[in-house]
Structures are given as C-alpha cells and as structure tokens.
Design a protein around this motif. Sequence first.
Motif, PDB file in Angstrom:
ATOM      1  N   PRO A 159       0.841  -1.203   0.000  1.00  0.00           N
ATOM      2  CA  PRO A 159       0.000   0.000   0.000  1.00  0.00           C
ATOM      3  C   PRO A 159       0.875   1.253   0.000  1.00  0.00           C
ATOM      4  CG  PRO A 159      -0.124  -1.137   2.118  1.00  0.00           C
ATOM      5  CD  PRO A 159       0.687  -1.998   1.186  1.00  0.00           C
ATOM      6  N   VAL A 160       0.427   2.242  -0.730  1.00  0.00           N
ATOM      7  CA  VAL A 160       1.165   3.498  -0.820  1.00  0.00           C
ATOM      8  C   VAL A 160       0.876   4.315   0.438  1.00  0.00           C
ATOM      9  CG1 VAL A 160       1.462   5.621  -2.124  1.00  0.00           C
ATOM     10  CG2 VAL A 160       1.038   3.469  -3.326  1.00  0.00           C
ATOM     11  N   VAL A 161       1.931   4.691   1.142  1.00  0.00           N
ATOM     12  CA  VAL A 161       1.789   5.499   2.342  1.00  0.00           C
ATOM     13  C   VAL A 161       2.051   6.949   1.958  1.00  0.00           C
ATOM     14  CG1 VAL A 161       2.665   5.940   4.661  1.00  0.00           C
ATOM     15  CG2 VAL A 161       2.554   3.600   3.794  1.00  0.00           C
ATOM     16  N   GLU A 162       1.033   7.767   2.158  1.00  0.00           N
ATOM     17  CA  GLU A 162       1.173   9.179   1.816  1.00  0.00           C
ATOM     18  C   GLU A 162       2.086   9.858   2.829  1.00  0.00           C
ATOM     19  OE1 GLU A 162      -2.470  11.332   1.212  1.00  0.00           O
ATOM     20  OE2 GLU A 162      -3.470   9.494   0.554  1.00  0.00           O
ATOM     21  N   PRO A 163       2.930  10.746   2.357  1.00  0.00           N
ATOM     22  CA  PRO A 163       3.770  11.489   3.309  1.00  0.00           C
ATOM     23  C   PRO A 163       2.906  12.472   4.092  1.00  0.00           C
ATOM     24  CG  PRO A 163       4.098  12.320   1.090  1.00  0.00           C
ATOM     25  CD  PRO A 163       3.199  11.119   0.974  1.00  0.00           C
ATOM     26  N   PRO A 164       3.322  12.813   5.302  1.00  0.00           N
ATOM     27  CA  PRO A 164       2.532  13.782   6.072  1.00  0.00           C
ATOM     28  C   PRO A 164       2.609  15.165   5.435  1.00  0.00           C
ATOM     29  CG  PRO A 164       4.587  13.255   7.205  1.00  0.00           C
ATOM     30  CD  PRO A 164       4.492  12.339   6.015  1.00  0.00           C
ATOM     31  N   ILE A 165       1.620  15.994   5.761  1.00  0.00           N
ATOM     32  CA  ILE A 165       1.588  17.383   5.284  1.00  0.00           C
ATOM     33  C   ILE A 165       2.768  18.146   5.877  1.00  0.00           C
ATOM     34  CG2 ILE A 165       0.266  19.530   5.331  1.00  0.00           C
ATOM     35  CD1 ILE A 165      -2.270  17.720   5.586  1.00  0.00           C
ATOM     36  N   CYS A 166       3.006  17.927   7.150  1.00  0.00           N
ATOM     37  CA  CYS A 166       4.103  18.554   7.882  1.00  0.00           C
ATOM     38  C   CYS A 166       4.232  17.805   9.201  1.00  0.00           C
ATOM     39  CB  CYS A 166       3.847  20.045   8.090  1.00  0.00           C
ATOM     40  SG  CYS A 166       2.294  20.409   8.910  1.00  0.00           S
ATOM     41  N   THR A 167       4.919  18.376  10.173  1.00  0.00           N
ATOM     42  CA  THR A 167       5.068  17.739  11.480  1.00  0.00           C
ATOM     43  C   THR A 167       4.863  18.777  12.585  1.00  0.00           C
ATOM     44  OG1 THR A 167       7.451  18.148  11.540  1.00  0.00           O
ATOM     45  CG2 THR A 167       6.727  16.030  10.632  1.00  0.00           C
ATOM     46  N   TYR A 168       4.610  18.273  13.785  1.00  0.00           N
ATOM     47  CA  TYR A 168       4.605  19.118  14.971  1.00  0.00           C
ATOM     48  C   TYR A 168       5.463  18.422  16.022  1.00  0.00           C
ATOM     49  CZ  TYR A 168       1.184  16.077  17.365  1.00  0.00           C
ATOM     50  OH  TYR A 168       0.554  15.021  17.963  1.00  0.00           O
TER      51      TYR A 168
ATOM     52  N   TYR B 167       5.876  17.706  20.143  1.00  0.00           N
ATOM     53  CA  TYR B 167       5.282  17.727  21.474  1.00  0.00           C
ATOM     54  C   TYR B 167       6.248  17.035  22.434  1.00  0.00           C
ATOM     55  CZ  TYR B 167       2.426  16.273  25.427  1.00  0.00           C
ATOM     56  OH  TYR B 167       1.967  16.042  26.705  1.00  0.00           O
ATOM     57  N   ASP B 168       6.629  17.733  23.477  1.00  0.00           N
ATOM     58  CA  ASP B 168       7.521  17.204  24.512  1.00  0.00           C
ATOM     59  C   ASP B 168       8.818  16.638  23.914  1.00  0.00           C
ATOM     60  OD1 ASP B 168       8.312  16.653  27.111  1.00  0.00           O
ATOM     61  OD2 ASP B 168       7.325  14.693  27.154  1.00  0.00           O
ATOM     62  N   GLY B 169       9.341  17.348  22.909  1.00  0.00           N
ATOM     63  CA  GLY B 169      10.616  16.963  22.318  1.00  0.00           C
ATOM     64  C   GLY B 169      10.545  15.874  21.270  1.00  0.00           C
ATOM     65  N   LYS B 170       9.369  15.333  20.996  1.00  0.00           N
ATOM     66  CA  LYS B 170       9.218  14.279  19.989  1.00  0.00           C
ATOM     67  C   LYS B 170       8.437  14.824  18.805  1.00  0.00           C
ATOM     68  CE  LYS B 170       9.243  10.662  23.435  1.00  0.00           C
ATOM     69  NZ  LYS B 170       8.424   9.725  24.194  1.00  0.00           N
ATOM     70  N   GLU B 171       8.828  14.394  17.617  1.00  0.00           N
ATOM     71  CA  GLU B 171       8.193  14.882  16.395  1.00  0.00           C
ATOM     72  C   GLU B 171       7.096  13.906  15.949  1.00  0.00           C
ATOM     73  OE1 GLU B 171      10.067  15.424  12.183  1.00  0.00           O
ATOM     74  OE2 GLU B 171      10.640  17.131  13.453  1.00  0.00           O
ATOM     75  N   TYR B 172       5.961  14.465  15.524  1.00  0.00           N
ATOM     76  CA  TYR B 172       4.812  13.673  15.078  1.00  0.00           C
ATOM     77  C   TYR B 172       4.348  14.185  13.715  1.00  0.00           C
ATOM     78  CZ  TYR B 172       4.654  12.260  19.964  1.00  0.00           C
ATOM     79  OH  TYR B 172       4.981  11.770  21.204  1.00  0.00           O
ATOM     80  N   PRO B 173       3.844  13.284  12.875  1.00  0.00           N
ATOM     81  CA  PRO B 173       3.357  13.718  11.557  1.00  0.00           C
ATOM     82  C   PRO B 173       2.006  14.410  11.676  1.00  0.00           C
ATOM     83  CG  PRO B 173       2.903  11.393  11.845  1.00  0.00           C
ATOM     84  CD  PRO B 173       3.706  11.836  13.058  1.00  0.00           C
ATOM     85  N   VAL B 174       1.717  15.284  10.712  1.00  0.00           N
ATOM     86  CA  VAL B 174       0.405  15.924  10.614  1.00  0.00           C
ATOM     87  C   VAL B 174      -0.207  15.478   9.297  1.00  0.00           C
ATOM     88  CG1 VAL B 174      -0.829  18.114  10.397  1.00  0.00           C
ATOM     89  CG2 VAL B 174       1.087  17.923  11.990  1.00  0.00           C
ATOM     90  N   TYR B 175      -1.363  14.811   9.386  1.00  0.00           N
ATOM     91  CA  TYR B 175      -2.057  14.342   8.182  1.00  0.00           C
ATOM     92  C   TYR B 175      -3.323  15.132   7.886  1.00  0.00           C
ATOM     93  CZ  TYR B 175       1.064  10.394   7.656  1.00  0.00           C
ATOM     94  OH  TYR B 175       2.181   9.619   7.447  1.00  0.00           O
ATOM     95  N   SER B 176      -3.783  15.917   8.849  1.00  0.00           N
ATOM     96  CA  SER B 176      -4.936  16.758   8.551  1.00  0.00           C
ATOM     97  C   SER B 176      -4.759  18.128   9.201  1.00  0.00           C
ATOM     98  CB  SER B 176      -6.250  16.104   9.005  1.00  0.00           C
ATOM     99  OG  SER B 176      -6.320  16.004  10.395  1.00  0.00           O
ATOM    100  N   VAL B 177      -5.119  19.150   8.425  1.00  0.00           N
ATOM    101  CA  VAL B 177      -5.055  20.538   8.877  1.00  0.00           C
ATOM    102  C   VAL B 177      -6.360  21.197   8.457  1.00  0.00           C
ATOM    103  CG1 VAL B 177      -3.868  22.745   8.681  1.00  0.00           C
ATOM    104  CG2 VAL B 177      -2.538  20.632   8.581  1.00  0.00           C
ATOM    105  N   ALA B 178      -7.039  21.815   9.407  1.00  0.00           N
ATOM    106  CA  ALA B 178      -8.287  22.523   9.101  1.00  0.00           C
ATOM    107  C   ALA B 178      -8.151  23.966   9.583  1.00  0.00           C
ATOM    108  CB  ALA B 178      -9.463  21.845   9.775  1.00  0.00           C
TER     109      ALA B 178
END
Length: 163
Positions: free
Chosen positions: A42-51, A53-64
Amino acid sequence: MKDLMKQSVKYIIITILALVALQACEKPSVPQEPDTPQQEQPVVEPPICTYEYDGKEYPVYSVAFTADETQIFVKISPFKEDRPQTTYAVIGINASLEGIEIDVDKAWHNDDYYFIYEDPLMYYSQYRQLQSGKIMLKSLGEGDFQILADVVLPDGKTFRFEY
C-alpha cells in the motif's frame, strides 16, 4: 583384543552420534517457488508537515483552518479526517491580532489566543494558561495560511508547530 573392540565400538557410536547431530543442524532445503508477480505494498502518503510535542516529532495528516470576523482557528492532527481524531491540537487567536506574533506571557488566554491539545494520555484545556512562548496566525487567502506556535504548556512540556 576385547579392549580394542570396545574402543572401536565406542568410536563408531561417537561418530554415528556426531553425524546425526550434524544432520539435525542442517536447514532443510526450501523448494524455489516459480516467479510470481509480487503483491503491491500500500502506498503510504507522506505527512503534510510535522509538529513537536515534549521533544518528539509527530506527523500531521490533517489541517483545518477556519476564520470569521472575531476568531481564527487551526486544528491539526496526526490522523486523517476520515479517522477518529483522538490526538489533535487547536490553535486560535482573536482575529484582530492576525499576522501579529503574540507573546503568550503578555496576552490574555481565551481572549487573545486559544490553545487545546489532546492525545490519549494528556489533555490541555483552553482554560489552562500557557507558561510562555509565541503564537501567530495569518490568512494568506484562498484557504492558505501561515502559522507559528512555539509554546511551553502548563506542565512545562513544549509544543511547536510551524506551517
């Protein structure tokens, strides 16, 4: 002669046991399968960006983004909109402060700025004032926007998002 025979039998038994042990250690050969087309992953879409929190980076897949005459809000999540968003952040400002970098030390929470963060383990209500940092939201037109949130949460953990 008996001793020689006993010794020969002993060596034969040791040799047989060694051969059996050696045979047990060998891997059986696996028959080669004929060439078949590989299943597509399955094709995994890259995240829009990242944020962060507490020194760890997380992907952002939705922005409203939403705005009216009085308020501007952005909601981000590491989950797509078609899934339950158990983790998200809502960042907002008073519309009169659009495009201005707001120092949360000097601003009024729930009037000048809004911040909510929730994940399965933590919840930061908009009613809890941030310790320090800055927030800036700016509409660039046609649904596009610029955002910066670099803040210290009420318990001392950090949150950073830039888009």
